[in-house]
Design an enzyme around this catalytic site. Structure first.
Site, short mmCIF file in Angstrom:
data_model
loop_
_atom_site.label_atom_id
_atom_site.label_comp_id
_atom_site.label_asym_id
_atom_site.label_seq_id
_atom_site.Cartn_x
_atom_site.Cartn_y
_atom_site.Cartn_z
N PRO A 37 27.89 67.72 58.18
CA PRO A 37 27.19 66.65 58.92
C PRO A 37 26.37 67.21 60.08
O PRO A 37 25.26 66.75 60.35
CB PRO A 37 28.34 65.76 59.41
CG PRO A 37 29.44 66.00 58.41
CD PRO A 37 29.33 67.44 58.02
N TYR A 38 26.90 68.22 60.79
CA TYR A 38 26.14 68.85 61.88
C TYR A 38 24.80 69.35 61.36
O TYR A 38 23.74 69.10 61.96
CB TYR A 38 26.95 70.02 62.45
CG TYR A 38 26.13 70.98 63.29
CD1 TYR A 38 25.67 70.62 64.55
CD2 TYR A 38 25.83 72.26 62.82
CE1 TYR A 38 24.91 71.52 65.32
CE2 TYR A 38 25.08 73.16 63.58
CZ TYR A 38 24.62 72.78 64.83
OH TYR A 38 23.88 73.65 65.58
N ALA A 39 24.83 70.08 60.23
CA ALA A 39 23.60 70.67 59.70
C ALA A 39 22.60 69.57 59.31
O ALA A 39 21.38 69.75 59.48
CB ALA A 39 23.94 71.54 58.50
N THR A 88 22.24 66.76 60.85
CA THR A 88 21.59 66.27 62.08
C THR A 88 20.59 67.29 62.61
O THR A 88 19.56 66.93 63.17
CB THR A 88 22.61 65.91 63.19
OG1 THR A 88 23.31 67.09 63.63
CG2 THR A 88 23.59 64.86 62.73
#
Ligand code: NAD
Ligand code: UGA
Length: 331
Positions: free
Chosen positions: A160-162, A164
Site C-alpha cells: 500500500p505504501y508503494a 501511495t
C-alpha cells in the site's frame, strides 16, 4: 552532516522550501542547502519537541542563519505564504515505510502522501514556483526480474505504501503536464537511503543499534533480500542537482550502486563493531521485495550525478554518528 562529503553540484538556489525538514532526508537536505548559502523554509508537522528523531534532525537546523522553521501540517496549513519567492520546493514530507502500510495506518499514508501532496502541488502552481522536486521511491517498481530497474519500466507496486508513492509522483507530474503550468516537476525514486540519523525503523540503523547496545536484531525472512543502499550525502547531492536541472526530465532513479544483501550488511556491521550481533529470525513481511537495483544512467545524464560512497564507508559514518549521539559511553 556526516564526515563524508562527496562533491555537491554548486546550486544556484537562493530560496528553497523543504517539506519534511524534521525527517531523515529532509534535515540533511536543508542543512546542505544552508551550507551552500540558500535561505531555507523548513516545514514539518513535527517540531523540535516532537520525538527523539525529529529533535536530533532539527538540532542541526534551528538557529542557523538562513533557516526559517515552520511547524505545520501540510494537510491543513496555509501553504501559499510559505512559497513566496521560492526557487524550488523540495517535497519530502510523507509517511514512509513499507511494512506498516498494510494495517490501520493506511489512511495516514493516503492523507500525507497523496492529499497533502495535492495541496503542495496546487500551491506551487498558484505561487508560480518554477520547480518542484518530489520524493518518490524504489518501491514503485515492486517485484522485478532482478535486473536494474529503468524509469520506463512498468511499475508494479507490491505494498500500500508503494501505491501511495506512485500516486504521489504521478499526481505531481499530471499537474506539471497541464498547459501553461508554471511548475516543472522532477520525481526522484530514492533507493533505501542510509547514513547518520537514518530512521530508527530501518534495517541498517537497527543492525548498528544491535552492535552498539547488545540488543537483538530481528531479521525478516532469510536475509537474502538485496537493496541498492544509497548513502545520504549522495541522495542529497542528487536532490540539489534536481532543483536546478533542465526541464526535460520527469522521473529519475537515485540508487547508490550497492545491491547488497541483509546478510552482507550484518557482516559489515560485525566487522565495523568487532563483535557478533544477536540475530533472531522472524517471518518475511508482506510487500518486502527480494531485490532492488537502480539503473542510474538517466541520473548521470540529466543530473550529472552518480553515487560516490561505498556501503562500508557510509555505514562506518553512520555507526560513528550513532555512537556519538545515542550511546556516547560506547563511542
Ligand atoms: P522521515 O519520516 O524521516 O521524514 C518525513 C517527514 O515528513 C517527517 O518528519 C514527518 O513529520 C513529515 N510529515 C509527514 N506528513 C506530514 C504532513 N502531513 N505535514 C507536514 N509534515 C509531514 O522519512 P525519510 O526517510 O526522511 O523520507 C523522506 C521522503 O523520502 C518520504 O517521502 C519517503 O517516502 C521518501 N523515501 C525515503 C526513502 C528512504 O530510504 N528513507 C526511500 C525512498 C523514498
Ligand atoms: C526503505 C524505506 O524504509 C522506505 O521508506 C523507502 O520507500 C524504500 O526504502 C525505498 O527504497 O523506496 P526498505 O527497502 O524496506 O524501505 O528498507 P528498510 O526498512 O531498511 O528494510 C530493508 C530490509 O530489511 C527489508 O527487507 C526489511 O524487511 C528488513 N528488515 C527491516 C529486517 O529484517 N528487520 C528490521 O528490523 C527492519
Amino acid at each position: 552532516m556526516s564526515e563524508i562529503h562527496p562533491a555537491v553540484t554548486a546550486p544556484v538556489i537562493r530560496r528553497a522550501v523543504v517539506t519534511g525538514a524534521a525527517g531523515f532526508i529532509g534535515s540533511h537536505l536543508a542543512h546542505a542547502l544552508l551550507q551552500a548559502g540558500a535561505t531555507v523554509i523548513g516545514v514539518d508537522r513535527r517540531g523540535p519537541a516532537g520525538d527523539d528523531s525529529s529533535a536530533a534532525n532539527l538540532s542541526v537546523l534551528h538557529g542557523r542563519e538562513g533557516y526559517i522553521p515552520v511547524t505545520a501540517d501540510l494537510l491543513d496549513c496555509a501553504i501559499d505564504p510559505l512559497l513566496v519567492d521560492a526557487d524550488v520546493v523540495f517535497h519530502l514530507a510523507g509517511v514512509p515505510g513499507v511494512r506498516p502500510s498494510w494495517g490501520g495506518q493506511f489512511s495516514e499514508y493516503v492523507r500525507s502522501n497523496i492529499l497533502a501532496t495535492q495541496r503542495v502541488m496546487d500551491a506551487a502552481t498558484r505561487m508560480h514556483v518554477p520547480r518542484l522536486v518530489v520524493a518518490s521511491s524504489s518501491s514503485v517498481y515492486g517485484v522485478t526480474s532482478g535486473g536494474p530497474s529503468v524509469e520506463s519500466d512498468r511499475p508494479r507496486p507490491a505494498s500500500p505504501y508503494a501505491v501511495t508513492k506512485l500516486a504521489e509522483e504521478q499526481l505531481c507530474l499530471a499537474h506539471a503536464a497541464r498547459a501553461a503550468c508554471p511548475t516543472s516537476v522532477i520525481a526522484l525514486r530514492y533507493f533505501t537511503v542510509y547514513g547518520p540519523r537514518q530512521r530508527p525503523d530501518m534495517f541498517i540503523h537497527r543492525a548498528l543499534d544491535a552492535a552498539l547496545t547488545g540488543r537483538s536484531l530481528r531479521l525478516y525472512g532469510d536475509g537474502h533480500q538485496r537493496r541498492d543502499f544509497t548513502f545520504i550525502d549522495d541522495a542529497v547531492a542528487a536532490t540539489i542537482a534536481a532543483g536546478t536541472a533542465p526541464n526535460n526530465t520527469s522521473i529519475v532513479n537515485i540508487g547508490g550502486g550497492t545491491n547488497a544483501s541483509l546478510i552482507d550488511v550484518i557482516n559489515i556491521v560485525q566487522s565495523l563493531a568487532g563483535r557478533e550481533i544477536d540475530v533472531r529470525s522472524d517471518t518475511a513481511r508482506s510487500g518486502d521485495v527480494l531485490s532492488t537495483r537502480a539503473d542510474t544512467r538517466l541520473a548521470e545524464a540529466a543530473l550529472g550525478w552518480r553515487a560516490t560512497t561505498d556501503l562500508p564507508s557510509g555505514m562506518r559514518a553512520q555507526m560513528q554518528a550513532l555512537a556519538h549521539s545515542a550511546y556516547p559511553a560506547a563511542a
